[in-house]
Write a protein that holds these residues in place. Structure first.
Motif, PDB file in Angstrom:
ATOM      1  N   GLU A  30      96.601  73.652 100.849  1.00 28.59           N
ATOM      2  CA  GLU A  30      95.591  73.960 101.859  1.00 28.59           C
ATOM      3  C   GLU A  30      94.188  73.981 101.274  1.00 28.59           C
ATOM      4  OE1 GLU A  30      96.450  77.595 103.784  1.00 28.59           O
ATOM      5  OE2 GLU A  30      98.519  77.029 104.129  1.00 28.59           O
ATOM      6  N   ALA A 304      77.150  67.878 106.593  1.00 30.40           N
ATOM      7  CA  ALA A 304      77.328  69.072 107.429  1.00 30.40           C
ATOM      8  C   ALA A 304      77.247  70.334 106.572  1.00 30.40           C
ATOM      9  CB  ALA A 304      78.671  69.005 108.142  1.00 30.40           C
ATOM     10  N   GLU A 305      77.799  70.267 105.377  1.00 26.93           N
ATOM     11  CA  GLU A 305      77.809  71.448 104.522  1.00 26.93           C
ATOM     12  C   GLU A 305      76.611  71.473 103.565  1.00 26.93           C
ATOM     13  OE1 GLU A 305      81.062  71.413 101.647  1.00 26.93           O
ATOM     14  OE2 GLU A 305      81.308  69.280 102.037  1.00 26.93           O
ATOM     15  N   ARG A 308      74.732  74.832 102.884  1.00 22.50           N
ATOM     16  CA  ARG A 308      75.529  75.782 102.095  1.00 22.50           C
ATOM     17  C   ARG A 308      75.575  75.362 100.633  1.00 22.50           C
ATOM     18  NH1 ARG A 308      81.120  76.978 105.031  1.00 22.50           N
ATOM     19  NH2 ARG A 308      81.435  78.028 103.070  1.00 22.50           N
ATOM     20  N   ARG A 412      90.267  83.983  96.522  1.00 25.45           N
ATOM     21  CA  ARG A 412      89.347  84.811  97.308  1.00 25.45           C
ATOM     22  C   ARG A 412      89.525  86.262  96.884  1.00 25.45           C
ATOM     23  NH1 ARG A 412      87.993  80.505  98.402  1.00 25.45           N
ATOM     24  NH2 ARG A 412      87.880  79.391 100.381  1.00 25.45           N
TER      25      ARG A 412
ATOM     26  N   TYR B  65      95.013  80.497 107.967  1.00 22.35           N
ATOM     27  CA  TYR B  65      95.016  79.039 107.896  1.00 22.35           C
ATOM     28  C   TYR B  65      93.858  78.456 108.713  1.00 22.35           C
ATOM     29  CZ  TYR B  65      96.623  74.228 108.502  1.00 22.35           C
ATOM     30  OH  TYR B  65      96.694  72.865 108.525  1.00 22.35           O
ATOM     31  N   TRP B  67      91.174  79.955 109.701  1.00 21.89           N
ATOM     32  CA  TRP B  67      89.884  80.344 109.117  1.00 21.89           C
ATOM     33  C   TRP B  67      89.503  79.382 107.990  1.00 21.89           C
ATOM     34  CZ3 TRP B  67      88.415  82.147 104.228  1.00 21.89           C
ATOM     35  CH2 TRP B  67      87.091  82.611 104.156  1.00 21.89           C
ATOM     36  N   ASN B  68      90.472  79.053 107.169  1.00 20.65           N
ATOM     37  CA  ASN B  68      90.186  78.109 106.082  1.00 20.65           C
ATOM     38  C   ASN B  68      89.856  76.726 106.622  1.00 20.65           C
ATOM     39  OD1 ASN B  68      90.408  79.318 103.423  1.00 20.65           O
ATOM     40  ND2 ASN B  68      92.507  79.819 104.016  1.00 20.65           N
ATOM     41  N   ARG B  69      90.649  76.283 107.573  1.00 19.10           N
ATOM     42  CA  ARG B  69      90.501  74.916 108.054  1.00 19.10           C
ATOM     43  C   ARG B  69      89.234  74.715 108.885  1.00 19.10           C
ATOM     44  NH1 ARG B  69      94.326  71.226 106.163  1.00 19.10           N
ATOM     45  NH2 ARG B  69      94.901  72.394 104.310  1.00 19.10           N
ATOM     46  N   GLN B  71      86.379  75.992 108.452  1.00 16.97           N
ATOM     47  CA  GLN B  71      85.142  76.228 107.696  1.00 16.97           C
ATOM     48  C   GLN B  71      84.076  75.161 107.910  1.00 16.97           C
ATOM     49  OE1 GLN B  71      84.266  78.760 105.872  1.00 16.97           O
ATOM     50  NE2 GLN B  71      86.112  79.851 105.252  1.00 16.97           N
ATOM     51  N   PRO B  72      84.465  73.879 108.002  1.00 15.31           N
ATOM     52  CA  PRO B  72      83.396  72.867 108.152  1.00 15.31           C
ATOM     53  C   PRO B  72      82.603  73.004 109.450  1.00 15.31           C
ATOM     54  CG  PRO B  72      85.482  71.848 107.500  1.00 15.31           C
ATOM     55  CD  PRO B  72      85.787  73.265 107.857  1.00 15.31           C
TER      56      PRO B  72
END
Lengths: 637, 259
Positions: A30, A304-305, A308, A412, B65, B67-69, B71-72
């Motif tokens: 992931e 897009a990022e 950041r 994290r 999951y 939340w991670n996905r 992010q963009p």
């Protein structure tokens, strides 16, 4: 060439175990968003591991322009013997390109590295004594999931190279190396399929491009062949040591606009530190990502990022440029104990000088010492750095754990929102410990990893200590000061300080009110409600109902109902017996001049015998307010 | 297989709603998955979001999951694009509305699948709810987000139906300390009893409403809230350890890092 160099897959023996390659699955975690991320991470990691001492590593990722794609005979000579295997039943390739399709390609080259050194003829492990050279050639070409990489190197699973075939639509790649030690130039190729069948024979999944002695692949070394190969695939390497990987028919997801931010995202720290330069050649131009250009590129490309990444780069650059004297160094932990954050007052004390700066939005840098204690050796004091800043533009928290240059994307700490953190591990011993806990994709630190368990004393504690550093440091930096701050809201709530003059002119009658101004004895009770026949007074943990002086029409029976007050809704209808019950401890009902004739749930029926009666009910939770109502009863209950 | 997430367009949402209505009427039709990729019924997002049809062990896993996905994507798009969440619901339909043993599906109200982001129902969406709670509380939400994706636990419903409760980190800390079975990352047996019993979740909510009159309970830490609770909660505290242990298994998050 066609006669001497070709692709070959080994025929399998009867009874040989059937195992299909699964290594590409290690990179589908992931935390790794895409194939571009996987390729960037693994390719550059391999290059950094092969770094020659004292030199920055330069990695060139080049997309072939359509005009340079190979066709016809020029292409066919590099794929002799391969197509029939690719097209074989159960080769594992779902969308095979046509052999007539022009061959686009992606080249990944590194410079400032040592190349694949070691005997190309080695076919099995050999013992290496202390200081002995490692056979990179052997481990790169002839091993999967096995590595002799050493303690602080980024990769150690021997799986990173498998991203190269995974990046190709035909699961195949070539690699040309120039070796620093002997200057030899060697070319080989590898194709990773599944066990497949051709003409009734079963073939092993791994095939090679090269010269062969029986089934044993050896690299091509003929200068003419190598020159043509470099020309055909636009390889820039002359005699400079390093490795050039050619990925034919690259996956369509591998685009410059995916590769570029991926490089920044995963390797911003070594780029800023000057350890790594990445060039991305595409559409007849070359983007150079180095310490000077990386921020400008993040600003100008409109990803897009982008914003950041800009903030991240600025924080990292600030931290890397900061003189050591401006780091706050946390106290050295005791070597014999496991490191812990909880309850360490000395950490709070050390961080106290940073509190105001951090809460004002300024960046802070903290150096955190920690012991690394191998199970079978002496412990050594290592340290890591944490760079922090508040950023109100962040919707959540942003954390980057960077071990020896590579971002470990899935770690994290549970940092609070609105904070950006970089944890930078550069100490080789600590890097080794963390690396041992990493999964093959280098996205997690796993304390239950078999490679990690039992290898260090207090290993899991050390791991958690590093992982939770941003959260714990921020928690300490944002913890309210001990004690009460009497000035906190004074600009919102203020009272004038009385002067002698104002006191002298106060209404004397008010001063006689019990317990209001402090000028008279407060006593035990405060009257909170009145009716014509009773007064209700507040006690600690209860209340008292008394007959009002001179009252008329005092009822014979009353019902006293109580409930804990709520901010919204009717407290009496929200009452539950678990709040309290009038006929059970700790509720205590005392009467004088009256009699409690029924007690159940939150109600007490009282018979009043004397107009000066008194009913005291105590035992309520003093932390909750009690609401009371008194109902006249017309008839005896 | 990894796929690019999209957002159902208004026609797509209407088709999806029609399908939900069919299910409620007893039809057994398969989910209209063609809507997911058909440009007439779904549109691209402003950034690439890659998702795959993985099986979520719990609502917490789904929240993490997503939340991670996601992010963009800009936060405002996540919080306001109901087409995105409708698309995700359809994509994960076998988990948010699994087929029952008799072959039927019970989708419940539309807002479980197409969010309206209203005050009352925003957390009722079976994917947005876990996402939003996870985004706010991460590991601390492990208890509130326990259970399978298609079933709201009582604790989730009680807490998310009150904005002051779901906004408070201390409340979640206290809930974890009282009701989290740390061996499995699930609620302790009996904690969510529908009939109020001493110290259960329903009582916790009620007592907090009472304490709210006299204390700023929603600004307190978990430890401070626990100190205020009356003795009826004593038997639920009995597991030892700090109530600040926000999370435990199923995956290392906050609590497990504290050892």
């Amino acid at each position: 060439m066609a006669d001497a160099f070709f692709w070959k897959f080994r025929r399998m023996q009867p009874g040989e175990m059937n195992i299909d390659p699964i290594e590409s699955e290690f990179f589908s975690t992931e935390a790794l968003g895409s194939l571009a991320d996987a390729l960037v991470r693994e390719a550059i990691q391999n290059s950094l591991d092969a770094r020659s001492l004292g030199e920055p590593v330069r990695v060139r990722i080049a997309f072939s322009p359509p005009g340079a794609w190979l066709q016809g005979e020029r292409a066919a000579r590099y794929f002799a013997g391969l197509w029939r295997h690719l097209a074989a039943d159960r080769s594992g390739l779902a969308r095979l390109p046509s052999p007539e399709e022009p061959v686009g390609f992606l080249v990944v080259e590194d410079y400032g590295t040592r190349g694949l050194q070691g005997d190309p003829r080695q076919s099995e492990d050999e013992e290496i004594g202390p200081g002995g050279a490692r056979n990179d050639f052997y481990y790169f070409w002839r091993n999967v999931g096995r590595s002799r990489k050493q303690w602080s190197e980024l990769g150690r699973w021997g799986l990173g190279k498998t991203v190269f075939p995974a990046a190709s639509r035909i699961n195949s790649f070539f690699a040309l190396t120039v070796r620093r030690d002997d200057g030899r130039r060697l070319l080989m190729g590898q194709s990773v399929l599944r066990i497949h069948k051709l003409d009734g024979a079963r073939y092993y999944p791994y095939g090679y491009f090269g010269q062969f002695q029986d089934d044993f692949a050896l690299p091509v070394e003929e200068a003419g062949v190598l020159g043509a190969f470099c020309h055909d695939f636009a390889i820039k390497r002359g005699d400079e040591p390093g490795l050039s990987v050619v990925i034919p028919y690259p996956d369509p997801d591998l685009k410059p606009e995916a590769i570029l931010p991926s490089v920044v995202r995963h390797y911003f720290l070594p780029i800023l530190a000057g350890d790594l330069v990445v060039e991305i050649a595409h559409d007849r131009r070359t983007e150079v990502l180095d310490a000077r250009s990386v921020l400008r590129l993040a600003e100008s490309t409109g990803w897009a990022e982008g914003p950041r990444l800009q903030s991240l780069i600025e924080l990292a650059r600030w931290g890397l440029d900061l003189p050591e004297a401006r780091y706050v160094r946390l106290p050295e932990p005791p070597p014999e104990a496991a490191p812990r954050w909880a309850g360490d007052a000395s950490v709070d004390a050390a961080l106290a000088p940073l509190r105001a700066a951090f809460n004002d939005g300024r960046r802070v840098a903290v150096r955190v010492p920690v012991w690394v204690k191998p199970a079978d050796g002496e412990g050594a004091l290592a340290s890591f750095e944490v760079f922090l800043e508040r950023d109100d533009a962040l919707s959540g928290a942003e954390e980057h754990f960077v071990r020896d240059g590579i971002t470990v994307a899935g770690v994290r700490s549970g940092l609070q929102g609105g904070v950006r953190a970089i944890v930078c591990v550069r100490d080789r011993r600590l890097s080794a410990l963390l690396g041992d806990s990493e999964n093959p994709a280098h996205t997690e630190w796993q304390e239950r990893s078999p490679r990690f368990k039992e290898r260090y004393r207090h290993g899991p504690f050390t791991l958690r200590y590093v992982k939770s550093a941003p959260r714990e440091i921020v928690r300490s930096l944002t913890r309210p000061a001990q004690g009460r701050d009497f000035h906190l809201l004074r600009h919102l709530f203020s009272l004038e300080v009385p002067t002698e003059e104002t006191v002298a002119t106060k209404d004397k009658r008010k001063e006689e009110r019990i317990g209001v101004d402090g000028t008279a004895e407060a006593g035990q009770v405060e009257t909170v409600a009145k009716d014509r026949f009773f007064q209700l007074q507040k006690l600690r943990g209860g209340f008292r109902l008394t007959g009002a002086p001179g009252a008329e029409a005092v009822p014979r029976f009353v019902e006293v109902v109580a409930a804990y007050e709520v901010r919204r809704g009717n407290p009496f209808s929200l009452y539950e017996p678990f709040d309290f019950e009038m006929d059970r401890p700790p509720i205590d009902v005392q009467t004088r001049g009256a009699q409690a004739v029924r007690r159940e749930r939150n109600r007490v029926v009282v018979r009043i015998d004397d107009p000066g009666f008194q009913v005291t009910m105590k035992g309520f939770d003093p932390r909750r307010d009690v609401r009371v109502k008194v109902l006249r009863l017309e008839e005896a209950p | 297989m990894v796929e690019l997430a999209r957002a159902l367009s208004n026609p797509g949402i209407e088709r999806f709603r029609a399908y939900l209505a069919e299910l409620r009427a007893g039809a057994a039709a398969p989910p209209p998955e063609a809507l997911l990729t058909d440009p007439r019924y779904s549109t691209e997002l402003s950034a690439e979001v890659r998702v795959e049809r993985k099986l979520f062990a719990s609502r917490w896993g789904a929240g993490e999951y997503l939340w991670n996905r996601l992010q963009p994507l800009p936060q405002e798009e996540i919080e306001a694009n109901r087409g995105l969440w409708a698309w995700l619901s359809l994509y994960y339909f076998d988990q948010v509305c699994p087929r029952r043993s008799d072959g039927s599906r019970k989708p419940g109200q539309d807002y479980r699948h197409v969010p309206d982001f209203s005050f009352r129902t925003r957390y009722r969406h079976l994917l947005y709810g876990p996402y939003a709670v996870y985004r706010r509380h991460r590991g601390y939400a492990i208890l509130v987000l326990s259970g399978p994706l298609h079933q709201e636990q009582r604790i989730y419903r009680e807490i998310t139906s009150r904005t002051d409760l779901i906004a408070s980190r201390g409340v979640l800390e206290a809930l974890n300390a009282l009701y989290l079975d740390r061996s499995g990352g699930i609620p302790k047996r009996g904690a969510q009893a529908a009939i109020p019993r001493p110290g259960t979740v329903l009582r916790f909510v009620r007592v907090l409403q009472q304490l709210d009159v006299t204390y700023d309970v929603y600004g307190m830490s978990g430890d401070e809230i626990l100190e205020l609770l009356p003795p009826e909660f004593d038997e639920w505290r009995g597991t030892g350890g700090s109530p600040l242990l926000g999370a435990v298994a199923p995956r290392p998050a906050i609590g497990s890092e504290r050892g």
